[in-house]
Scaffold this motif. Structure first.
Motif, PDB file in Angstrom:
ATOM      1  N   ILE A  25       9.031   7.280  13.168  1.00 46.33           N
ATOM      2  CA  ILE A  25       8.250   6.899  12.040  1.00 46.33           C
ATOM      3  C   ILE A  25       6.869   7.397  12.714  1.00 46.33           C
ATOM      4  N   ALA A  26       6.488   7.063  13.789  1.00 45.87           N
ATOM      5  CA  ALA A  26       5.208   7.228  14.291  1.00 45.87           C
ATOM      6  C   ALA A  26       5.036   8.757  14.349  1.00 45.87           C
ATOM      7  N   GLN A  27       5.972   9.363  14.864  1.00 45.00           N
ATOM      8  CA  GLN A  27       5.984  10.757  15.272  1.00 45.00           C
ATOM      9  C   GLN A  27       5.845  11.585  14.014  1.00 45.00           C
ATOM     10  N   GLN A  28       6.738  11.096  12.818  1.00 43.05           N
ATOM     11  CA  GLN A  28       6.370  11.834  11.590  1.00 43.05           C
ATOM     12  C   GLN A  28       5.347  11.580  10.811  1.00 43.05           C
ATOM     13  N   LEU A  29       4.395  10.326  10.836  1.00 44.79           N
ATOM     14  CA  LEU A  29       3.187  10.046  10.121  1.00 44.79           C
ATOM     15  C   LEU A  29       2.042  10.477  11.091  1.00 44.79           C
ATOM     16  N   PHE A  30       2.465  10.744  12.358  1.00 46.41           N
ATOM     17  CA  PHE A  30       1.278  11.131  13.406  1.00 46.41           C
ATOM     18  C   PHE A  30       0.302   9.716  13.438  1.00 46.41           C
ATOM     19  N   ILE A  31       0.987   8.768  13.728  1.00 46.45           N
ATOM     20  CA  ILE A  31       0.349   7.429  13.894  1.00 46.45           C
ATOM     21  C   ILE A  31       1.243   6.974  15.357  1.00 46.45           C
ATOM     22  N   SER A  32       0.345   5.685  15.755  1.00 47.47           N
ATOM     23  CA  SER A  32       0.969   5.130  16.919  1.00 47.47           C
ATOM     24  C   SER A  32       2.173   4.336  16.647  1.00 47.47           C
ATOM     25  N   LYS A  33       2.960   3.844  17.778  1.00 49.76           N
ATOM     26  CA  LYS A  33       4.129   2.828  17.390  1.00 49.76           C
ATOM     27  C   LYS A  33       3.666   1.709  17.058  1.00 49.76           C
ATOM     28  N   ARG A  34       2.398   1.394  17.553  1.00 47.61           N
ATOM     29  CA  ARG A  34       1.736  -0.138  17.608  1.00 47.61           C
ATOM     30  C   ARG A  34       1.328  -0.216  15.871  1.00 47.61           C
ATOM     31  N   THR A  35       1.011   1.024  15.486  1.00 56.01           N
ATOM     32  CA  THR A  35       0.544   0.898  13.839  1.00 56.01           C
ATOM     33  C   THR A  35       1.662   0.784  13.159  1.00 56.01           C
ATOM     34  N   VAL A  36       2.652   1.397  13.424  1.00 61.57           N
ATOM     35  CA  VAL A  36       3.983   1.435  12.684  1.00 61.57           C
ATOM     36  C   VAL A  36       4.508  -0.373  12.744  1.00 61.57           C
ATOM     37  N   GLU A  37       4.615  -0.637  13.885  1.00 61.05           N
ATOM     38  CA  GLU A  37       4.833  -2.067  14.050  1.00 61.05           C
ATOM     39  C   GLU A  37       3.896  -3.131  13.274  1.00 61.05           C
ATOM     40  N   GLY A  38       2.694  -2.824  13.024  1.00 64.94           N
ATOM     41  CA  GLY A  38       1.938  -3.636  12.374  1.00 64.94           C
ATOM     42  C   GLY A  38       2.123  -3.498  10.912  1.00 64.94           C
ATOM     43  N   HIS A  39       2.349  -2.218  10.503  1.00 65.35           N
ATOM     44  CA  HIS A  39       2.837  -2.062   8.866  1.00 65.35           C
ATOM     45  C   HIS A  39       4.195  -2.500   8.754  1.00 65.35           C
ATOM     46  N   ARG A  40       5.125  -2.718   9.707  1.00 65.68           N
ATOM     47  CA  ARG A  40       6.387  -3.388   9.275  1.00 65.68           C
ATOM     48  C   ARG A  40       6.075  -4.943   9.320  1.00 65.68           C
ATOM     49  N   THR A  78       0.985  -1.028  -0.026  1.00 59.76           N
ATOM     50  CA  THR A  78      -0.074  -0.165  -0.066  1.00 59.76           C
ATOM     51  C   THR A  78       0.830   1.179   0.030  1.00 59.76           C
ATOM     52  N   PRO A  79       0.259   2.458  -0.381  1.00 55.96           N
ATOM     53  CA  PRO A  79       1.098   3.818  -0.092  1.00 55.96           C
ATOM     54  C   PRO A  79       1.811   4.081   0.962  1.00 55.96           C
ATOM     55  N   ARG A  80       1.084   3.714   2.042  1.00 57.77           N
ATOM     56  CA  ARG A  80       1.350   3.633   3.654  1.00 57.77           C
ATOM     57  C   ARG A  80       2.669   2.766   3.938  1.00 57.77           C
ATOM     58  N   GLU A  81       2.575   1.455   3.454  1.00 55.56           N
ATOM     59  CA  GLU A  81       3.656   0.541   3.587  1.00 55.56           C
ATOM     60  C   GLU A  81       4.903   1.127   2.734  1.00 55.56           C
ATOM     61  N   LYS A  82       4.683   1.753   1.791  1.00 56.42           N
ATOM     62  CA  LYS A  82       5.820   2.145   0.982  1.00 56.42           C
ATOM     63  C   LYS A  82       6.656   3.382   1.414  1.00 56.42           C
ATOM     64  N   GLU A  83       5.798   3.993   2.139  1.00 54.09           N
ATOM     65  CA  GLU A  83       6.072   5.266   2.936  1.00 54.09           C
ATOM     66  C   GLU A  83       6.807   4.842   4.027  1.00 54.09           C
ATOM     67  N   ILE A  84       6.408   3.901   4.695  1.00 52.81           N
ATOM     68  CA  ILE A  84       7.138   3.202   6.188  1.00 52.81           C
ATOM     69  C   ILE A  84       8.507   2.794   5.619  1.00 52.81           C
ATOM     70  N   LEU A  85       8.284   2.042   4.467  1.00 54.49           N
ATOM     71  CA  LEU A  85       9.536   1.443   4.063  1.00 54.49           C
ATOM     72  C   LEU A  85      10.770   2.230   3.645  1.00 54.49           C
ATOM     73  N   GLN A  86      10.142   3.259   3.152  1.00 52.53           N
ATOM     74  CA  GLN A  86      11.179   4.356   2.901  1.00 52.53           C
ATOM     75  C   GLN A  86      11.805   5.044   4.146  1.00 52.53           C
ATOM     76  N   LEU A  87      11.239   5.140   5.052  1.00 51.25           N
ATOM     77  CA  LEU A  87      11.529   5.721   6.273  1.00 51.25           C
ATOM     78  C   LEU A  87      12.408   4.667   7.178  1.00 51.25           C
ATOM     79  N   ILE A  88      12.201   3.621   6.987  1.00 51.06           N
ATOM     80  CA  ILE A  88      12.902   2.585   7.425  1.00 51.06           C
ATOM     81  C   ILE A  88      14.327   2.426   6.886  1.00 51.06           C
TER      82      ILE A  88
END
Length: 217
Positions: free
Chosen positions: A177-192, A158-168
């Motif tokens: 990543i959570a702070q930059q995208l205004f989401i929770s750490k748990r959400t980031v871990e879910g996408h990872r 998904t676009p969000r997953e690609k965005e997180i992959l870029q930040l990783i």
């Protein structure tokens, strides 16, 4: 902050003792296991699970790759930094694809070793300049990751997953990543985790390799 529990595994006693002397200079590091072979290390892990293991690749009996594979089964949370004298680009790509979190030459400066330990704890992987160049060179020469699952993932990210992959790949931690995208750490871990499941790689270092190979970063 709790100390980083580190294991040292190398069949060369002088190198092993030297490694201990170096790391004991850093107050954030606590050496909990020191082993001359893979079997002794794997036995010790059952009693004292480290956060990070500095693992020699070339050892008699059970080499570092075999130890790493067994460790991923019995203690998958342990971060693996492989130590070697070899900087062959294909070999670097191979061992990182197997699930290692970092790869260092034995002639590195102590500060680099400390940095590698800290980074695999905060962002799950450590890739220095020569490793990154080796990965890129190997990827250009040969399609070394061509499973159907990996190819299919290109169309399902998904676009969000690609965005997180870029930040990783830019070495941001989960918190950043959570702070930059205004989401929770748990959400980031879910996408990872979704990224790992879709691409079929073993860890964050594998995600970086996948992203480089498919020109997603």
């Amino acid at each position: 902050m709790s100390p980083i529990k580190v294991a040292l595994v190398d069949d060369q006693t002088l190198f092993l003792k030297g490694l201990r002397l170096i790391l004991e200079e850093y107050p954030e590091i606590d050496i909990v296991i020191e082993a001359n072979n893979g079997q002794d290390f794997l036995t010790a892990v059952a009693k004292e699970e480290p956060h990070v293991v500095l693992l020699d690749l070339k050892m008699p009996g059970m080499d570092g790759i075999e130890v790493a594979e067994k460790l991923k089964t019995i203690a998958p949370e342990v971060k693996i930094i492989l130590l070697t004298m070899h900087d062959d680009e294909h070999f670097i790509h191979h061992v990182l694809s197997l699930g290692a979190n970092g790869y260092l030459l034995k002639n590195e400066e102590p500060a680099i070793l400390r940095e590698a330990i800290q980074k695999v704890m905060t962002q799950e992987y450590y890739l220095n300049d020569y490793v990154a160049k080796a990965l890129l060179s190997n990827i250009k020469k040969k399609d070394t990751y061509s499973s159907d699952q990996a190819k299919d993932a290109l169309f399902t990210l998904t676009p969000r997953e690609k965005e997180i992959l870029q930040l990783i790949c830019e070495e941001h931690t989960t918190g950043e990543i959570a702070q930059q995208l205004f989401i929770s750490k748990r959400t980031v871990e879910g996408h990872r985790q979704n990224l790992l499941d879709k691409t079929g790689v073993r860890n964050t270092a594998g995600l970086v390799i996948y992203a480089l190979k498919n020109q997603l970063v």
